[in-house]
Design an enzyme around this catalytic site. Structure first.
Site, PDB file in Angstrom:
ATOM      1  N   GLU B  13       0.989  -1.136   0.008  1.00  0.00           N
ATOM      2  CA  GLU B  13      -0.088   0.065  -0.111  1.00  0.00           C
ATOM      3  C   GLU B  13       0.900   1.211  -0.034  1.00  0.00           C
ATOM      4  O   GLU B  13       1.838   1.117   0.668  1.00  0.00           O
ATOM      5  CB  GLU B  13      -0.781  -0.044   1.315  1.00  0.00           C
ATOM      6  CG  GLU B  13      -2.012   0.961   1.100  1.00  0.00           C
ATOM      7  CD  GLU B  13      -1.512   2.373   0.984  1.00  0.00           C
ATOM      8  OE1 GLU B  13      -2.341   3.163   0.368  1.00  0.00           O
ATOM      9  OE2 GLU B  13      -0.793   2.880   1.707  1.00  0.00           O
ATOM     10  N   CYS B  60      -5.700   4.918   5.446  1.00  0.00           N
ATOM     11  CA  CYS B  60      -5.488   3.500   4.814  1.00  0.00           C
ATOM     12  C   CYS B  60      -6.787   2.932   4.263  1.00  0.00           C
ATOM     13  O   CYS B  60      -7.416   3.034   5.134  1.00  0.00           O
ATOM     14  CB  CYS B  60      -4.316   2.767   5.475  1.00  0.00           C
ATOM     15  SG  CYS B  60      -4.181   1.246   4.462  1.00  0.00           S
ATOM     16  N   CYS B  63      -5.662  -1.208   5.081  1.00  0.00           N
ATOM     17  CA  CYS B  63      -6.053  -1.554   6.883  1.00  0.00           C
ATOM     18  C   CYS B  63      -7.241  -0.684   7.027  1.00  0.00           C
ATOM     19  O   CYS B  63      -7.126   0.266   7.838  1.00  0.00           O
ATOM     20  CB  CYS B  63      -4.834  -1.579   7.651  1.00  0.00           C
ATOM     21  SG  CYS B  63      -3.851  -0.364   7.057  1.00  0.00           S
ATOM     22  N   HIS B  67      -7.125   2.622  11.874  1.00  0.00           N
ATOM     23  CA  HIS B  67      -7.309   4.085  12.347  1.00  0.00           C
ATOM     24  C   HIS B  67      -8.654   4.760  12.942  1.00  0.00           C
ATOM     25  O   HIS B  67      -8.497   5.389  13.827  1.00  0.00           O
ATOM     26  CB  HIS B  67      -6.667   5.123  11.103  1.00  0.00           C
ATOM     27  CG  HIS B  67      -5.452   4.776  10.795  1.00  0.00           C
ATOM     28  ND1 HIS B  67      -4.296   5.114  11.819  1.00  0.00           N
ATOM     29  CD2 HIS B  67      -4.840   4.090   9.632  1.00  0.00           C
ATOM     30  CE1 HIS B  67      -2.882   4.439  11.176  1.00  0.00           C
ATOM     31  NE2 HIS B  67      -3.390   4.159  10.046  1.00  0.00           N
ATOM     32  N   ARG B 480      -0.274  -4.813  10.644  1.00  0.00           N
ATOM     33  CA  ARG B 480       0.811  -4.442  10.439  1.00  0.00           C
ATOM     34  C   ARG B 480       1.726  -4.218  11.739  1.00  0.00           C
ATOM     35  O   ARG B 480       2.789  -3.794  11.935  1.00  0.00           O
ATOM     36  CB  ARG B 480       1.137  -3.334   9.271  1.00  0.00           C
ATOM     37  CG  ARG B 480       0.678  -3.956   7.977  1.00  0.00           C
ATOM     38  CD  ARG B 480       0.276  -2.987   7.053  1.00  0.00           C
ATOM     39  NE  ARG B 480      -0.030  -3.499   5.749  1.00  0.00           N
ATOM     40  CZ  ARG B 480      -1.161  -3.782   5.610  1.00  0.00           C
ATOM     41  NH1 ARG B 480      -2.022  -3.744   6.488  1.00  0.00           N
ATOM     42  NH2 ARG B 480      -1.369  -4.448   4.395  1.00  0.00           N
ATOM     43  N   SER B 503       4.157   1.226  10.134  1.00  0.00           N
ATOM     44  CA  SER B 503       4.857   1.060   9.115  1.00  0.00           C
ATOM     45  C   SER B 503       5.728   2.273   9.318  1.00  0.00           C
ATOM     46  O   SER B 503       6.811   2.576   8.479  1.00  0.00           O
ATOM     47  CB  SER B 503       4.251   1.392   7.627  1.00  0.00           C
ATOM     48  OG  SER B 503       3.792   0.247   7.390  1.00  0.00           O
ATOM     49  N   CYS B 547       3.115  -0.319   4.574  1.00  0.00           N
ATOM     50  CA  CYS B 547       1.676   0.324   4.423  1.00  0.00           C
ATOM     51  C   CYS B 547       2.181   1.649   4.403  1.00  0.00           C
ATOM     52  O   CYS B 547       2.123   2.281   5.509  1.00  0.00           O
ATOM     53  CB  CYS B 547       0.747  -0.241   5.377  1.00  0.00           C
ATOM     54  SG  CYS B 547      -1.042   0.497   4.832  1.00  0.00           S
ATOM     55  N   CYS B 550      -0.008   4.791   5.629  1.00  0.00           N
ATOM     56  CA  CYS B 550      -0.354   4.976   6.924  1.00  0.00           C
ATOM     57  C   CYS B 550       1.084   5.777   7.667  1.00  0.00           C
ATOM     58  O   CYS B 550       0.966   6.244   8.716  1.00  0.00           O
ATOM     59  CB  CYS B 550      -0.598   3.322   7.553  1.00  0.00           C
ATOM     60  SG  CYS B 550      -1.813   2.755   7.457  1.00  0.00           S
TER      61      CYS B 550
END
Lengths: 363, 568
Positions: B13, B60, B63, B67, B480, B503, B547, B550
């Site tokens: 991502e 994101c 995922c 958040h 993640r 990330s 990701c 993110c």
């Protein structure tokens, strides 16, 4: 008939019957609001079609539209229909990386100059000389100009690519723009707003093009009317509750559990134009209002600024004649006169009102 | 010495660039750069904190829940809202479904093609592939005819000369090691997983209205009504549907994903010797089992340093800082020391080359990611960190699953500190969570049977009920890794909002002391047979499941000038 045998083979390999294939075509006709008599025509067009090349660009995105794309499927068949396209570049999905990925993009747009379809996901930043989004060392704007400029058509998918979306929300720290503003003058640009766009509408758009060799009629934001022509409020399964003055007052109250109208909890359905109530999400499984949460207006321009705070109810739905005094509606409904307020033409009025408001806010 | 640039790193991502020095057939040094920035925390300033989850959710779309969860927890922590038990169970189910679906997609669609040669699969014998499949699992789709169909489909694609997303990759690279039959098996499961994920994630549509970007989150609870006697609520019928989806997921994970993972791992055991990285692991823990302020967690939090599984320390969020020495931001008091997120600041200051560019100046600032540190040390977060912390904390089921996998591969626990260890830990976690989901569904059904239909803390909904000035933090284990949101609310509006994201922990650049971030450290020593085709770099980077959207965020809207970033 090479195309036919190719598809027949694909269908067979995937265990998809002719009947299922036609069912997909019928569902697509339905999304497009076409008569069922178009089903054979859609099927024939899909079977005969050459694989058009598609390149999918991601800029200031969250990959939500890519994920939406992955949910495509009238059982197994939509995947095949999307296989009808040669997806030559898509960062999230492609096997190649780095130079080899960029080479694939360069080759696709060179070999299919003027005939490929470009899909853009995410907004395009104009600040910091393009440094807010680079791919292979190149600025997003630079890539968008080249790729969209050579495409037969560009599809901006999602609200970020359409209107700038979240990155462009106030104070727009990176100077983010949607495709229409970042790359003005594209001859064929179709916007599929919403956060994310519903893959049913992407599939239907592509099938429309394969079938009729042209793009569908668009609204003033260049969005297909088949998907953005009707207000959520007008197609909502809870509309009768609105008309009757049955409102949710608190999360989890009896009205909420019974599926009453979410207007007072902040629903933006009256000013949002999208076919969510009709096609729903995840192959028709559900949609936000069906799950008890108000519409947040995600298909509309600047919704992050104009539809927020999300939980404050609209000042009044025009045509309704009651201003913000929703409580009075409940009282009237209780008195048995609620039905008198089930006015026609609410949507047209709402749209006019909304456009006036949008214009005013933008000034 | 060859300078290798991989940009874009695909099958992730977001936008990630890796630069590496390769010498003598291995990476000698590496730099990880994120090349996209949006400024979502700046955008949040002044807004209604109850809306924040929808904004941060859009950090994101892969995922797509994480958040939102961290945000509502942070705001609830600030205003003192107490979500009822049903909200906790609904959230656990949403989180778990995200974890299971995300891990399967990562394995098959984002990572597998680093290990599986799609073109080699064209030469596979379908009968032998069937026999291989049946030796690994009793999954029913294993006939020679089935695999012949998949192979012929690939052949059709190859014959058309239009490989689409599979064009121009590293097929035939010497680092691919699987026999054609194993490649065909994996490609068949790549396609099956594509169907599977679409079906399984209907769980999110049931619980959240749609996926991606579910829309049932609320500060103080969830918007999904529960009532056994209402068609418009979660009821016995929906519970049954969800049980069925969970059962199918468990089935796919147990009979397809894990057998494939172990078979592929067995062919690449040397990758248990590469990609270890920083060797420090951080997990906040997840899946609350009760509703108090410090609930028991199904997966424990903890800190492991220096690969020492004998000691798990507690997490103290006060020890978290972020540095910007090599990030395109600046701090008022200089870039040489880190700042705690609650006191952090960020001013974007791009000092890199003007695009288009060939090379980044890695001696200076070179990424839109900051460098998070815990007690001044870099930390790896993610499934491996979670499984190590749980394993070292004595989590019974995790120990059984990890030991079982290690036994089957014939390796010891030290093998976990590696590229391969990350891949294995992700699979083990998927199994663990897929097994657990039914319990939360049962909990929901039990509450409904008792007519506990509460889904929300209405007492703290209106801003008038909040303290005039308050701060809160929300922690979550995203697929993640460890995710934290910090919020400062003043007069009912967001005064400051910050995220420290998995990330960012993993992909961040060097810190002021010159210590590499986890990606960078893991890449050092990774073999590279052909610098023009750096397949092995992808293996190690993908093992973290990057990701990037993110990872990039901006802190501290308290500095007003941020709102007036010059637009060129």
């Amino acid at each position: 008939m090479e195309g036919r045998s190719w598809l027949a083979g694909e269908l067979e390999a995937r265990g998809v019957s002719r009947r299922e294939f036609l069912a997909f075509c019928a569902a697509t006709a339905s999304t497009l609001a076409l008569s069922r008599t178009f089903v054979p025509r859609i099927a024939e067009a899909i079977e005969r079609g050459e694989k058009p090349t598609l390149v999918w660009l991601e800029f200031q995105d969250c990959a939500g539209n890519t994920e939406s794309f992955l949910r495509a499927g009238r059982p197994t068949v939509a995947e095949i229909v999307l296989d009808l396209l040669s997806v030559d570049y898509h960062e999230t999905l492609m096997a190649a990386a780095g130079h080899q990925a960029e080479e694939a993009l360069a080759r696709a747009i060179r070999d299919h100059q003027g005939s490929y379809i470009a899909v853009v996901e995410g907004s395009i930043p104009t600040g910091a000389d393009g440094a807010y989004c680079t791919i292979g060392g190149r600025a997003a704007l630079d890539i968008a100009r080249e790729v969209c400029g050579g495409a037969a058509a560009t599809i901006a998918i999602g609200t970020c690519a359409t209107f700038g979306g979240l990155p462009a929300a106030a104070p727009n720290p990176t100077g983010a723009l949607g495709v229409a503003d970042a790359v003005p003058g594209l001859s064929t640009l179709i916007n599929l707003s919403a956060c994310p766009a519903n893959v049913e509408n992407l599939t239907a758009l592509v099938v429309y093009h394969l079938t009729f060799k042209r793009w569908p009629p668009l609204d003033r934001y260049r969005r297909p009317l088949f998907a953005y022509g009707v207000a959520i409020h007008d197609a909502c399964e809870r509309r009768a509750h609105f008309d009757a003055g049955h409102y949710v007052e608190a999360w989890g109250d009896e009205a909420h559990r019974a599926g009453y109208c979410l207007y007072k909890m902040g629903c933006k359905g009256p000013v949002t134009f999208q076919n969510c109530p009709k096609v729903r999400w995840n192959e028709g499984t559900n949609w936000p209002i069906g799950c008890g949460h108000p519409c947040i207006g995600c298909a509309e321009p600047d919704f992050w600024d104009k539809m927020t705070p999300f939980y404050r109810h609209l000042a009044g739905v025009p045509g309704f004649g009651l201003g913000s005094d929703v409580d009075r509606v409940g009282a009237l409904a209780a008195a048995g006169v609620g039905a008198a307020f089930a006015a026609h033409g609410v949507v047209a009025a709402a749209k006019r009102w909304w456009e006036r408001k949008s214009g005013g806010d933008a000034a | 010495m060859t300078h290798v640039v991989v940009d874009p790193v695909t099958r992730i991502e977001g936008h990630l660039r890796i630069e590496a020095e390769v010498d003598g057939g291995a990476v000698r040094d590496a730099w990880s750069s994120s090349t996209m920035f949006r400024g979502i925390e700046i955008i949040l300033k002044g807004r209604d904190p109850r809306d924040a989850w929808a904004f941060t959710q859009r950090i994101c779309g892969v995922c797509t829940t994480v958040h939102a969860i961290a945000s509502i927890r942070a705001v609830e922590n600030a205003i003192g809202a107490a979500p009822p038990p049903n909200a906790r169970l609904l959230r656990n189910l949403v989180i778990a479904a995200q974890c299971v679906q995300d891990h399967v997609i990562h394995f098959y669609h984002l990572h597998a093609l680093d290990w599986v040669d799609l073109v080699s699969a064209l030469g596979a014998d379908p009968a032998k592939t069937g026999a291989l499949a049946q030796s690994l699992s009793d999954w029913p789709l294993s006939s020679a005819r089935y695999f012949a169909g998949v192979r012929d489909r690939l052949k059709g694609l190859a014959a058309s000369g239009r490989l689409g997303p599979f064009a121009n990759a590293y097929w035939g690279h010497p680092a691919y090691r699987l026999p054609p039959e194993a490649n065909l098996l994996a490609v068949a499961h790549y396609l099956e997983a594509l169907e599977w994920q679409r079906e399984f994630i209907k769980m999110h549509a049931v619980l959240g209205g749609k996926n991606p970007h579910l829309q049932s989150f609320l500060v103080g609870g969830m918007a999904t009504p529960v009532d056994p006697d209402q068609q418009a609520s979660l009821n016995a019928g929906t519970i049954a549907t969800l049980h069925e989806l969970v059962a199918k997921a468990r089935d796919f994970v147990t009979r397809v994903y894990l057998p494939d993972l172990l078979a592929i791992a067995a062919a690449y055991k040397d990758w248990a010797g590469y990609g270890a990285g920083v060797g420090n692991y951080l997990a906040y823990g997840e899946y609350p089992d009760d509703d108090g302020p410090a609930p028991a967690l199904f997966l424990p939090g903890g800190v492991i340093r220096g690969r020492d599984l004998g000691r798990v320390g507690p997490v103290d969020p006060e020890r978290i800082t972020e540095q910007v020495k090599h990030s395109w931001y600046e701090y008022a008091d200089g870039d040489d020391r880190g700042l705690h997120p609650a006191r952090g600041e960020t001013r974007p200051r791009y000092t890199g080359p003007k695009p288009p560019y060939e090379r980044l100046d890695v001696a200076g600032k070179y990424s839109w990611l900051k460098s998070p540190r815990y007690g001044d040390e870099p930390m790896e977060v993610g499934p491996l960190a979670r499984m190590l912390v749980a394993y070292a904390s004595g989590h019974t089921r995790v120990r059984a699953l990890v030991d079982g996998a290690l036994r089957q591969l014939g390796v010891g626990p030290e093998a976990l500190f590696s590229t391969l260890g990350r891949v294995a830990a992700r699979g083990i976690e998927t199994q663990l969570i897929a097994e657990k989901m039914g319990d939360w569904l049962d909990g929901l059904a039990a509450n409904m049977a008792q007519r506990d239909l509460r889904i929300h803390d209405n007492a703290r909904w209106e801003p008038q009920t909040w303290p005039r000035d308050c701060t809160g933090a929300g922690f979550h284990e995203a697929p993640r890794g460890a995710l934290g949101h910090w919020v400062h609310i003043h007069d009912g509006a967001i005064a400051n909002y910050q995220c420290i994201v998995p990330s960012t922990w993993n992909a961040g650049p060097r810190d002021a002391a010159g210590r590499r971030g986890p990606y960078e450290a893991a890449l050092v020593g990774t073999p590279v047979a052909d610098p023009a085709q750096p397949l092995e770099i992808l293996r190690t980077v993908h093992s973290f499941d990057p990701c990037m959207a993110c990872g990039v965020h901006v802190v501290d809207p308290e500095r007003r000038e941020l709102a007036h970033v010059r637009i060129a």
